[in-house]
Design a protein around this motif. Structure first.
Motif, PDB file in Angstrom:
ATOM      1  N   THR A 501       0.855  -1.185   0.000  1.00 50.02           N
ATOM      2  CA  THR A 501       0.000   0.000   0.000  1.00 50.02           C
ATOM      3  C   THR A 501       0.892   1.237   0.000  1.00 50.02           C
ATOM      4  OG1 THR A 501      -1.522  -1.289   1.318  1.00 50.02           O
ATOM      5  CG2 THR A 501      -1.951   1.078   1.164  1.00 50.02           C
ATOM      6  N   SER A 502       0.541   2.214  -0.827  1.00 51.67           N
ATOM      7  CA  SER A 502       1.238   3.510  -0.970  1.00 51.67           C
ATOM      8  C   SER A 502       2.736   3.342  -0.735  1.00 51.67           C
ATOM      9  CB  SER A 502       0.661   4.566  -0.014  1.00 51.67           C
ATOM     10  OG  SER A 502       0.763   4.112   1.318  1.00 51.67           O
ATOM     11  N   VAL A 503       3.369   2.935  -1.753  1.00 51.74           N
ATOM     12  CA  VAL A 503       4.772   2.537  -1.667  1.00 51.74           C
ATOM     13  C   VAL A 503       5.658   3.700  -1.242  1.00 51.74           C
ATOM     14  CG1 VAL A 503       5.334   3.012  -4.086  1.00 51.74           C
ATOM     15  CG2 VAL A 503       6.530   1.198  -2.885  1.00 51.74           C
ATOM     16  N   HIS A 504       6.666   3.400  -0.383  1.00 47.72           N
ATOM     17  CA  HIS A 504       7.654   4.389   0.057  1.00 47.72           C
ATOM     18  C   HIS A 504       8.958   4.110  -0.651  1.00 47.72           C
ATOM     19  CE1 HIS A 504       5.422   4.400   4.178  1.00 47.72           C
ATOM     20  NE2 HIS A 504       4.686   4.907   3.200  1.00 47.72           N
ATOM     21  N   ALA A 505       9.879   5.077  -0.545  1.00 52.07           N
ATOM     22  CA  ALA A 505      11.229   4.851  -1.097  1.00 52.07           C
ATOM     23  C   ALA A 505      11.891   3.688  -0.375  1.00 52.07           C
ATOM     24  CB  ALA A 505      12.067   6.108  -0.959  1.00 52.07           C
ATOM     25  N   ASN A 506      11.549   3.518   0.947  1.00 50.85           N
ATOM     26  CA  ASN A 506      12.194   2.446   1.711  1.00 50.85           C
ATOM     27  C   ASN A 506      11.722   1.070   1.299  1.00 50.85           C
ATOM     28  OD1 ASN A 506      13.159   4.624   2.969  1.00 50.85           O
ATOM     29  ND2 ASN A 506      12.189   4.301   4.969  1.00 50.85           N
ATOM     30  N   ASP A 507      10.641   0.998   0.509  1.00 52.07           N
ATOM     31  CA  ASP A 507      10.122  -0.310   0.092  1.00 52.07           C
ATOM     32  C   ASP A 507      10.921  -0.889  -1.083  1.00 52.07           C
ATOM     33  OD1 ASP A 507       8.115  -0.319   1.977  1.00 52.07           O
ATOM     34  OD2 ASP A 507       6.752   0.829   0.681  1.00 52.07           O
ATOM     35  N   GLY A 508      11.803  -0.125  -1.654  1.00 47.86           N
ATOM     36  CA  GLY A 508      12.585  -0.653  -2.785  1.00 47.86           C
ATOM     37  C   GLY A 508      13.493  -1.778  -2.344  1.00 47.86           C
ATOM     38  N   GLY A 509      13.876  -2.571  -3.304  1.00 50.37           N
ATOM     39  CA  GLY A 509      14.791  -3.687  -3.004  1.00 50.37           C
ATOM     40  C   GLY A 509      14.558  -4.859  -3.943  1.00 50.37           C
ATOM     41  N   LEU A 510      15.213  -6.020  -3.632  1.00 47.71           N
ATOM     42  CA  LEU A 510      15.108  -7.220  -4.462  1.00 47.71           C
ATOM     43  C   LEU A 510      13.997  -8.082  -3.890  1.00 47.71           C
ATOM     44  CD1 LEU A 510      16.495  -8.754  -6.845  1.00 47.71           C
ATOM     45  CD2 LEU A 510      17.748 -10.022  -5.110  1.00 47.71           C
ATOM     46  N   LYS A 527      13.955  -6.513  -9.161  1.00 48.19           N
ATOM     47  CA  LYS A 527      14.086  -5.335  -8.283  1.00 48.19           C
ATOM     48  C   LYS A 527      12.872  -4.433  -8.428  1.00 48.19           C
ATOM     49  CE  LYS A 527      17.735  -3.510  -6.901  1.00 48.19           C
ATOM     50  NZ  LYS A 527      18.959  -2.763  -6.635  1.00 48.19           N
ATOM     51  N   LEU A 528      12.504  -3.819  -7.303  1.00 48.08           N
ATOM     52  CA  LEU A 528      11.511  -2.752  -7.322  1.00 48.08           C
ATOM     53  C   LEU A 528      12.273  -1.483  -6.919  1.00 48.08           C
ATOM     54  CD1 LEU A 528       8.578  -1.758  -7.494  1.00 48.08           C
ATOM     55  CD2 LEU A 528       8.341  -2.253  -5.077  1.00 48.08           C
ATOM     56  N   ASN A 529      12.376  -0.546  -7.863  1.00 45.35           N
ATOM     57  CA  ASN A 529      13.104   0.691  -7.611  1.00 45.35           C
ATOM     58  C   ASN A 529      12.089   1.817  -7.332  1.00 45.35           C
ATOM     59  OD1 ASN A 529      15.638  -0.522  -8.232  1.00 45.35           O
ATOM     60  ND2 ASN A 529      15.110  -0.385 -10.391  1.00 45.35           N
ATOM     61  N   VAL A 530      12.185   2.422  -6.156  1.00 46.67           N
ATOM     62  CA  VAL A 530      11.292   3.540  -5.799  1.00 46.67           C
ATOM     63  C   VAL A 530      12.169   4.765  -5.608  1.00 46.67           C
ATOM     64  CG1 VAL A 530       9.535   4.372  -4.211  1.00 46.67           C
ATOM     65  CG2 VAL A 530       9.758   1.908  -4.652  1.00 46.67           C
TER      66      VAL A 530
END
Length: 2047
Positions: A501-510, A527-530
């Motif tokens: 839900t409402s993705v943050h920059a901290n949610d990025g990663g493999l 990878k999800l890059n935010v």
């Protein structure tokens, strides 16, 4: 350690092994198919393959499986084996083949290698046992025997020393002493007590050596196992006997007293020799001991039949594995002792088996394979899976949890140093095994913060996988922002999703989704890059075991990130070699250590703006424990000793757990030991624990393990405590008693350490004390200490000893008594006893067993009491083994035949025995004797069996006699007593016999039965013909002679014999011929078998026959036909020049099948090529080999050679001539030299060339020398073409000597004679030329030299044949004096003399001129004729000068192609064979010599013997019934030429149209014409064909009435009845007025009158025509009326010609083709008979579309000779030269033809028919219109001459040469005939060659080409299917011919009209009133009904008959019919005009 690299290596290795071993394993783990299975060896190669290089070897490897496994050969290291050319190859069927090879080709890597066979399919791979291949190269070797030194009285052993390189393959077979006495190996049953003994190992053992043994020498004889070669040793060994000096202690082979241990290995059931090579004096005493396994105790070896001791040598026969062990030989004498140890290993073949061989296991379940193996010794056990080792060495392989990769083939290998064995098993997977698969997954994504993210993963598999999610390696759990959900779709896939839900920059990663099930795992990451600042998630503390590799990735979020670095203590990594940092944030530290690597590591992530984030990771390094190894000491501990072990952990983190256990798996923690049961465990420190046992007992024996465990791992060490425990009873045996016959079992069990060996022995005798080993037998065995005695008997009773020994203490033993208790027993349970009636009998029963025994008797199961019948008495007798009871009967009666039973009873049981008492007497008489069947030689009888008197009937005796004989003269037949039917054989046919029968048993014979009387039938002969002889008569004929069978075996009267013959050694049937019986007594029969194959073996059998049938075949008599001559020449003949006088000739013998005999020699025929054709000059050389050298040849000469093979039958075919030239040599001397004075300083030297130049002369050398003076010899070289030389500058009046030599390329030849001349002023006339012979070729120029000298110049004159020469246009004298003759002819041959004269002298020479011309025409005369051959005599022309080389014989059938045959010049006669029977032939010959072919001889016209078919008598041929008629074709006579077929036609008498029944009736059949109406008159027409022609017969007959009656004959007044029916006349009329006579007479008169009129009209028309002069062709339409005169041609390309000139058959013909070669039907006449308008000649050709596809090419026929008398010039006259009197024309009489080819049905006005009229015989002189026809001499004057008339337009096929004017003598090609038959087949044989002369002389080629009769297809098909289209091809043929008649039929009505309108065709098939004669139409007078079914006038149609007969003439009646028909037709009759262009005046009538 570099882990990734190591992992990569392992992966690559695994892939390589998988490639070889696994092939392609299927990915889908479907349930195993029942039919599919992995590979299993069917034929596995053996462990060792030894072979000799001279034999080679094949190693077979076969495996089964489904799919079929692939076989691959590999080396021991796993690499595949390939082909090595010539040394090793792998065959297509998987064999490894080692071909034989030369010794120098030996390669160790090929021939001394360990191979294995690998079988693989998709389910796995298996590898065979090791195959040790060893090739033995044949090397020279020698065995030796060396002298042996021995003390007197000791035993000696002589050794056979074999070189080590062959020792493995050499066996010692025996020894030979110096006297040649052989000492062989002992047989198994031989005693070993003799002086000499060959030991199993090959040594010669000699006992108790005395002085006399020192004089003998010995050799050993060895045999090579691979090659079978035996040889004696190269040296002989002797015993060197030394006398002992004093006492000598035992010495071991002179090695002092050092310790001796030898190792011996022997296979199971082999014999083993244990040597104890010691000598001593006094002679020592030897004793052998065996050590008890695992101990130092030993026991004496017990000697038995199997184990023997000879002197000091121990020999064990049939060794078993139990014999293995350590043996000790102790040698003692009074002086000292010595010992020898030998370790014996008895090997047993290894074998293995895996249980279970196949198993199917579900995923996760355990699988167990047990390897069961046998054999000895076994060194290692190993396991492989799919061909690669799995590192397991226990017999049991257990897989705790089966995974997908575990399926495949498992193998257990057992090995020792010598061999290996393997077994395979297959593990299949059960259930479903579909590992998880990610089917759909999320991709890498870059996004801004804020929106929600949906990540989806879809996975499939069976079982259904579970999906979990991870972020940077950490599992994601559901919370308020992260939601994980999943569901299963209908097709079984799992869909899992992650919602953020409402993705943050901290949610990025493999992010990673992991699909997992019990059968596998699959994962996907992206990878999800935010977008956002760098952020590092918290990292948990990482604990890692020391030595492992740390891999950690920094969990970074935020995007974009510029760099990620790791730090430690603020230093950026790496700071040493173990650390690696990757840009993606991964840190790797290899081989982690606590001191250097345990720390806090920081991850720093930065972006480009300089923002950074940091995260820390604490790494803790744990050290696992390490245990210092310990043990309980090397020696085994004895009981009650104290023992201890200390377990020390020298490394490892604390806290540390330390404990002891004896559990099999120590890591589980179960089974921990505590201090009890005598065990004390003391933990001294945290890291040290001690285990001690104060007093060790057997129970303490175990594996003790010390286990150390901490957080980093667990480690343990195990030590075995072995305790020596003396044996002790577990189960001590006791005395046992067993019932006899039961299976006894006595247990004896003991334990101890080492495990005791339990053995059983039996006491010797009845008391315990001495025991011996139990003999191994079928019923006694010891298994694991238990004694088994199966089916125990009294003999097994006695004392037994059980002994248990393990080397600790004295061991255990127990003595027991085994007793056997026996109930009573009868050895014989049932027997039969017989007695004769009225005699006494005694029955006895003997019962064995424990006494007392009571015996009772029963009779038929009823108690027998002797008191009730005084005939019976019972007595008993006590025996040592039991009781005997006897029952006596005083007088036996029939009622005593009963079952007597004696019953014996004692305390242990009872038994009974039965005696079947049989009272016997003679049988009664047989009765009811009947005859069932009879034949000529036998009779089948039956009878009823009588009472047999209680004795089986042994036999019946059938007595029989001839009815007139008495019963004292009888024959007997013995019949077995069990049958009641018999056959009496060997009777004579047709004879009366009396028969009776008697029965017989062992007691006696019955009375005879009543007699029966029979008469035998006749029968086929039973004897074989006698004295059969088969002798060859010639190459194709054998004569068989024989005599009849013996008279007694005829069985009737012999009617004849069947003689059968066939090719020997084939399975074909015999071909039989029938020979009638010769009644003369004793006369031999004979038969000649002809047309056999040359030199072929035939088998001949003969059988006689009478009216009943044929007798037996005689024995095969085999005989060869006489040898023939080889039918093929030697092949590949070749010659090679060797020297100037020798040539080598070589060849290959002809094929065996063409030899026709045994080739004895070869003949080489050779001669100089220019003398080749002179047979007298040929040389012959015989040789048996296939090449030879010809010697003594002329130098530099071209030789021609032929080779032929010779058999006993004569010389074979010669090969094609070959040519070789001998080498050149130096020439001979010039043959003559002249020196002629030319003046006072000049001399002319002339010479003749050498007689043998021996090469090409290159120059002459003239030598001159002044006589008398010592001057030099002068030489002058002269070119080879110059034959004189003028020597100048000579001194006057001084003599000079001259001589000449010739030179070739080889060198200078001999010098000529010397000649002396003196220069002078006086120069007399002399001729420098020499007398010579000149040979000139016909028509070439010749020049004869006459070179003269003289002063004054001499006058030269020539004389020809003695007449002064005067110059003419052909001959003149040239300026140099030579005579030139141009174009030499035969008459120029002769002597030419040249005369030179001047005032001083005159001189002359004479030349001889020989003219070589082609030969003149030879003489050809007919010598003999047969049905298929002609013999002609050939004689050369008397005037031939050049030698004749041979003849070419040309011959052709009247309608066929010319053929040629070469005839040698010395053949007086020549046979022309394989000709047609009864056919005309033309023959001529030409000679040839080296100039060329000469003139042709006159043509010889002849015919082969044989005639057309002959008519049969009507009653023999026709057999009539009511609705059919039978035709007996055998009644026809063939006229000498075999019949080919018949054509049968019939019609009702009142019908016009004939119906064809069949056109191909075979001659040897009968034929029935069916479906006729009863009581009706029919006409029948039969056409019989053979190669000589055909005969037509017409019959009329009436069918019978329905009731079988005949009907009255018909008589309609027209003479249509049977030919024999006479027309009835009134009685008052004279006989000669019979109408049968008068009507033909009147008709003849009328026809003659009409004929005269026709001739007159024709002559007047001829004159009128001739007045027009010149070529008349121009007046007429080119299409319809083109004349083919001289030089005229027709444009074949015009399409309108093709359309209009094609012939169309009349529509009502339905005659199918007639098979055969020269038979014709009328269809052929209608389409094929054409007129050639060629003015100069008439060509008769048959168009055959099959034979000559090139229809319009000019035919190249053989040249026909020109006759010299036709040089006259007779312009305008057609010369017709008949080759035989009676040649007739080809037109059918009364045949109707379509001329223009128009289709009637399209335009009836365009069709024109014309019919031919007959010509009467009797024209004398030239016919008008033939101005001066020239006939050959001897022809009758009334020959009807004409240039040719045919009834179709005719093409002028050949271009005419010299058609107008000029003199010509050219050959024209042979004509090609268009139709062979023209209805009248007789005419086929009466063709002739016409020679027409118009302005020259032309030869028509005498050789027509014929059509084939089978072209008569049905009408609608004739020009359709047969020629390729409805009206296609034939138009090309017919269209190229000239048109018919310049004046067509209607031209009288339309004068000048180029294309007249012909009248319409008449109605078909009218007026059949004259076709019913029952006569035979010769083929030249075939009826019009046959030709066209259009009955016009009849007549004879041509020229003179060859044999005029009454039937060949037309009757008056026929002439009358002809005239009547003329009246009904059109009245206008146009005569056909002819002119000089070659038409005869034939009368033509328009119809």
């Amino acid at each position: 350690m570099n882990m990734p690299n190591e992992r990569l290596k392992w992966l690559m290795l695994y892939a390589a092994v998988a490639l070889i071993a696994c092939g392609s394993q299927t990915l889908a783990a479907n349930p195993p198919d029942a039919d599919q299975k992995g590979p299993v060896f069917l034929k596995e190669p053996t462990n060792r393959i030894d072979f000799s290089n001279s034999t080679g070897a094949e190693i077979e490897c076969k495996a089964s499986g489904n799919p079929m496994p692939e076989i691959i050969w590999i080396r021991s290291d796993g690499t595949a084996v390939g082909d090595v050319p010539g040394l090793r190859q792998i065959s297509s069927d998987g064999k490894l083949v080692f071909p034989p090879f030369r010794a120098e080709d030996y390669r160790q890597e090929v021939h001394a290698q360990v191979y294995a066979c690998l079988a693989r399919n998709q389910f796995g791979s298996i590898i065979s046992r090791d195959v040790h291949v060893r090739a033995v190269v044949h090397q020279f070797y020698q065995t030796r025997v060396i002298d042996e030194f021995v003390l007197r009285g000791n035993s000696a052993t002589l050794k056979c020393l074999v070189p080590s390189f062959v020792a493995d393959f050499i066996d010692v077979e025996g020894w030979i002493d110096e006297e040649g006495v052989e000492i062989l190996r002992p047989l198994p049953d031989d005693s070993m007590d003799g002086k000499y003994l060959v030991l199993p190992s090959g040594e010669l053992h000699i006992r108790e050596v005395g002085p006399e043994d020192g004089y003998k020498s010995y050799q050993c004889r060895t045999k090579h196992r691979l090659t079978g070669e035996t040889r004696l040793s190269a040296t002989k060994g002797r015993l060197v006997i030394t006398e002992p000096v004093g006492s000598v202690s035992p010495q071991l082979n002179g090695n002092g007293n050092q310790e001796h241990i030898t190792l011996t290995r022997v296979p199971t059931m082999g014999s083993v020799t244990l040597m104890c090579p010691a000598q001593a004096y006094p002679v020592p005493f030897f004793r052998w001991y065996k050590f008890i396994e695992g101990t130092t105790r030993k026991q004496a070896v017990v000697l038995s039949d199997r184990v023997k001791q000879v002197s000091g040598t121990l020999i064990i026969k049939d060794a078993v594995v139990e014999d293995s062990g350590k043996y000790l030989c102790v040698v003692n004498n009074s002086v000292g002792g010595e010992s020898v140890e030998t370790v014996l290993t008895v090997t047993a073949p290894l074998s293995a088996k895996i249980d279970p061989p196949t198993q199917t296991v579900d995923f996760g379940r355990p699988a167990v394979f047990t390897c069961q193996y046998t054999g000895n010794p076994i060194k290692t056990v190993s396991w492989m899976k799919d061909g690669k080792a799995i590192g397991h060495s226990e017999p049991v392989l257990r897989i705790e949890s089966v995974k997908k990769e575990d399926k495949g083939m498992y193998q257990c290998f057992v090995r020792n140093d010598q061999e290996s064995a393997e077994a395979s098993a297959e593990l299949k997977l059960g259930g479903r095994f579909d590992p998880p698969v990610i089917r759909q997954a999320f991709q890498e994504e870059t996004m801004e913060p804020g929106p929600s993210v949906f990540l989806k993963c879809v996975a499939g598999g069976n079982p259904t996988p579970e999906i979990s999610w991870e972020l940077d390696g950490k599992k994601i759990a559901n919370n308020d922002r992260y939601q994980v959900g999943q569901y299963v779709t209908v097709n079984g896939d799992v869909v899992s999703y992650l919602n953020i839900t409402s993705v943050h920059a901290n949610d990025g990663g493999l992010y990673k989704c992991i699909a997992k099930s019990k059968v596998g795992i699959a994962e996907h990451s992206a990878k999800l890059n935010v977008y956002g600042l760098p952020y590092i998630r918290q990292m948990e503390k990482k604990a890692i075991v020391a030595g492992e590799t740390l891999i950690v990735t920094c969990p970074v979020a935020g995007y974009p990130i510029d760099s990620i670095v790791w730090e430690r203590d603020n230093r950026a990594l790496p700071i040493n070699r173990k650390q690696k940092v990757f840009p993606n944030g991964t840190l790797i530290i290899e081989n982690v250590e606590r001191n250097s690597d345990q720390a806090t590591y920081t991850c720093v992530a930065k972006n480009q703006e300089g923002y950074s984030a940091r995260g820390s990771l604490e790494v803790q390094v744990m050290v696992p424990p390490q245990v210092v190894p310990f043990d309980f000491g090397e020696e085994t501990i004895n009981m009650n000793d104290m023992v201890s072990a200390t377990c020390t952990v020298n490394k490892g983190d604390t806290p540390l757990e330390l404990y002891w256990t004896t559990a099999p798996d120590p890591t589980t923690g179960v089974g921990r030991l505590m201090s009890n049961d005598g065990i004390l465990i003391t933990k001294t420190t945290q890291r040290i624990s001690m285990l001690s046992i104060e007093s060790v007992h057997a129970r303490h024996r175990a594996n003790y393990t010390c286990v150390a465990r901490n957080a980093a791992g667990v480690i343990y060490h195990t030590a075995e405590l072995r305790v020596n425990v003396p044996p002790r009873w577990i189960l001590e045996p006791t005395d046992k008693a067993f019932a006899q016959g039961s299976d006894a079992k006595v247990e004896c069990k003991a334990d101890g350490f080492p495990k005791p060996q339990v053995t059983w022995k039996k006491a010797v005798g009845d008391t315990p004390g001495e025991y011996k080993d139990l003999k191994k037998s079928d019923n006694i065995r010891v298994e694991e200490g238990t004694l088994h005695v199966d089916n125990i008997q009294k003999t097994n009773e006695g004392y037994y000893l059980c002994e248990a020994i393990n080397g600790i203490g004295s061991g255990l033993s127990a003595v027991i008594m085994i007793s056997v208790q026996a109930p009573p027993e009868f050895t014989e349970k049932l027997r039969n006893q017989t007695a004769r009636r009225g005699e006494p009998a005694v029955l006895q029963c003997e019962a064995k067993g424990e006494k007392p025994i009571g015996i009772l008797w029963n009779m038929n199961n009823m108690r027998l009491d002797p008191k009730n019948d005084n005939r019976y008495t019972i007595r008993e007798e006590i025996l040592s083994t039991g009781v005997m009871s006897s029952l006596s009967i005083k007088r036996t009666e029939r009622s005593d035949s009963a079952l007597f039973t004696c019953v014996a009873t004692n305390a242990f049981g009872s038994d009974d025995a039965s005696i079947n008492m049989i009272v016997q007497e003679v049988p009664e008489m047989p009765y009811a004797l009947k005859v069932l069947d009879k034949s000529g030689r036998s009779v089948q009888l039956s009878w009823a069996q009588p009472y047999d008197g209680n004795s089986p009937l042994d036999r019946y005796i059938i007595e029989f006699k001839r009815s007139r004989a008495s019963w004292s003269e009888i024959d007997r037949v013995i019949v077995p007593g069990h049958t009641t039917e018999a056959q009496v054989q060997k009777l004579s046919p047709a004879t009366t016999y009396n028969i009776r029968i008697v029965a017989e048993n062992a007691i006696g014979t019955s009375q005879s039965s009543e007699a029966v009387t029979i008469i035998t039938a006749e029968e086929a002969p039973s004897g074989k013909p006698q004295n059969i002889k088969v002798e060859p008569v010639n190459q194709t004929t054998m004569r068989v002679t024989w005599k009849p069978p013996p008279r007694t075996e005829w069985n009737g009267e012999i009617l004849g014999y069947y003689v059968g013959y066939k090719l020997s050694n084939t399975n074909s049937s015999y071909v039989f011929e029938t020979i009638n019986f010769i009644t003369e007594e004793g006369k031999e029969h004979n038969l000649e078998l002809q047309n056999l194959r040359v030199y072929t073996q035939y088998s001949v059998v003969i059988q006689a026959f009478n009216k009943i049938g044929a007798g037996p075949l005689s024995e095969e008599e085999k005989q060869f036909t006489a040898e023939g001559t080889p039918s093929q020449p030697p092949s590949d003949t070749a010659c090679t020049t060797l020297t100037s006088q020798t040539i080598r000739v070589g060849w290959v013998s002809p094929p065996l099948e063409s030899a026709n005999g045994v080739i004895k020699t070869y003949k080489v025929v050779y001669a100089p090529s220019d003398e080749w054709y002179d047979e007298t000059k040929r040389h012959y050389k015989k040789t048996a080999s296939s090449d030879t050298v010809l010697h003594g040849l002329k130098k530099y000469t071209n030789y021609t050679m032929q080779v032929l093979a010779t058999t006993a039958g004569g010389d074979g075919v010669r090969s094609v001539p070959i040519h070789c030239q001998t080498e050149p040599d130096v020439p001979e001397a010039p043959t003559d030299v002249k020196a002629l004075v030319m003046g006072n300083a000049a001399i002319l030297v002339s010479w003749r060339p050498p007689a043998q130049p021996n090469g090409i002369i290159t120059q002459y050398t003239v030598y001159s020398k002044a006589e008398g003076a010592e001057t030099e010899t002068k030489t002058q070289k002269v070119p080879h073409y110059q034959m004189s030389f003028e020597a100048t500058e000579l001194e006057k009046n001084k003599p000079y000597e001259f001589w000449v030599t010739a030179s070739t390329t080889i060198g200078e030849g001999q010098q000529s004679k010397s000649i002396v001349a003196m220069p002078s002023d006086q120069v007399p006339a002399k001729i420098a030329s020499f007398d010579d012979t000149f040979t000139a070729t016909f028509k070439e120029d010749a020049k004869m030299p006459c070179l003269a000298v003289g002063a004054p110049q001499p006058e030269i004159t020539w004389k020809i044949k003695g007449v002064e020469f005067s110059a003419n246009d052909r001959m003149r004298v040239l300026p140099d004096g030579s005579l030139l003759i141009k174009s030499v002819n035969r008459q120029d041959a002769g002597d030419y003399s040249c005369h030179a004269e001047n005032s001083i002298a005159k001189d002359s020479i004479t030349h001889k001129l020989i003219v070589l011309a082609p030969p003149q025409s030879p003489h050809v005369t007919l010598s003999a004729t047969t049905t298929d051959a002609l013999t002609v005599k050939l004689k050369p022309h008397e005037g031939d000068t050049a030698p004749l080389h041979g003849y070419t014989l040309h011959y052709k059938p009247e309608f066929g192609e010319w053929e040629t045959s070469e005839v040698s010049v010395d053949s007086q006669k020549h046979n022309i064979e394989n000709l047609l029977c009864g056919s005309r032939y033309q023959v001529y010959a030409t000679g040839f010599n080296n100039i060329g072919a000469g003139e042709a001889s006159d043509i010889l016209n002849t015919r082969t013997k044989g005639q057309k078919p002959k008519l049969p008598e009507k009653p023999r041929f026709i057999e009539v019934s009511s609705n059919s008629v039978s035709l007996h074709f055998k009644a026809w006579k063939d006229g000498g030429c075999p019949m080919s077929h018949f054509v049968v036609e019939s019609k009702k008498r009142d019908q016009i149209e004939w119906n064809q029944i069949s056109n191909n009736v075979k001659p040897d059949n009968n034929y029935v014409v069916l479906d006729l109406e009863p009581a009706t008159w029919y006409n029948l027409r039969i056409t019989a064909h053979n190669s000589a022609g055909f005969t037509v017969a017409e019959y009329d007959f009436a069918t019978l009435t329905v009731t079988g009656g005949t009907i009255a004959p018909l008589d309609d007044g027209s003479g249509h009845g049977n030919v024999h029916t006479r027309i009835r006349l009134p009685a008052w009329m004279p006989e000669w007025l019979d109408l049968n006579f008068m009507v033909p007479l009147i008709a003849t008169v009328v026809v003659v009158a009409v004929g005269i009129c026709v001739v007159c009209v024709a002559l007047s028309r001829r004159r009128a025509d001739d007045m027009r002069g010149g070529q008349k062709d121009v007046y007429y339409d080119v299409v319809y009326n083109q004349t083919m005169g001289p030089g005229a041609t027709l444009d074949k390309r015009r399409p309108d010609l093709r359309d209009e000139l094609g012939y169309i058959a009349p529509p009502n013909r339905k005659l199918p083709p007639v098979p055969g070669s020269n038979y014709n039907t009328c269809d052929r006449i209608k389409r094929g008979t054409v007129i050639s308008r060629g003015g100069l000649r008439s060509n008769h050709s048959t168009w055959d579309p099959r034979r000559n596809p090139n229809l319009y090419e000019e035919l190249k026929a053989p040249p026909v000779p020109m006759h010299g008398n036709h040089y006259g010039h007779a312009h305008g006259n057609a010369e017709c030269h008949y080759r035989h009197p009676g040649m007739e024309d080809e037109i059918c009489p009364y045949a109707t033809f379509h001329l223009l080819g128009f289709r009637e049905e399209m335009d009836p006005t365009k069709a024109m028919n014309f019919q031919t009229f007959p010509h009467q015989n009797g024209h004398a002189g030239p016919v008008p219109g033939h101005a001066g026809t020239m006939l050959p001499p001897g022809h009758p004057g009334h020959v009807h001459s004409r240039s040719g008339s045919q009834s179709m337009p005719r093409a002028n096929r050949y271009q005419r040469k010299n058609s107008q004017g000029g003199q010509s003598s050219i050959y024209t090609p042979a004509p090609e005939y268009d139709d062979p038959a023209n209805c009248a087949e007789e005419d086929q044989y009466r063709r002739y060659t016409r020679v027409n002369s118009q302005g020259g002389s032309l030869y028509s080629g005498p050789g027509p080409e014929y059509d084939d009769p089978a072209n008569c297809a049905p009408e609608e098909d004739q020009y359709g299917s047969q020629y390729g289209g409805p009206y296609g091809q034939p138009y090309d043929h017919y269209g190229s011919r000239g048109s018919m008649g310049r004046r067509s039929i209607g031209s009288a009505r339309n004068p000048g009209n180029g294309s007249p309108e012909p009248p319409p065709p008449p109605p078909r098939n009218h007026d059949m009133s004259n076709s019913s004669f029952n006569d035979s139409k010769e083929s030249n007078e075939i009826s019009e009904a046959e030709c066209d079914r259009d009955h016009g006038p009849r007549g004879n149609y041509g020229a003179v008959k060859r044999s005029p007969q009454p039937k060949d003439q037309r009757t008056t009646e026929e002439m009358r019919k002809l005239i009547e028909r003329n009246e009904t037709g059109p009245k206008q009759l146009q005569l056909q005009q002819t002119n000089g262009a070659g038409f005869t005046a034939y009368d033509t009538m328009a119809v």
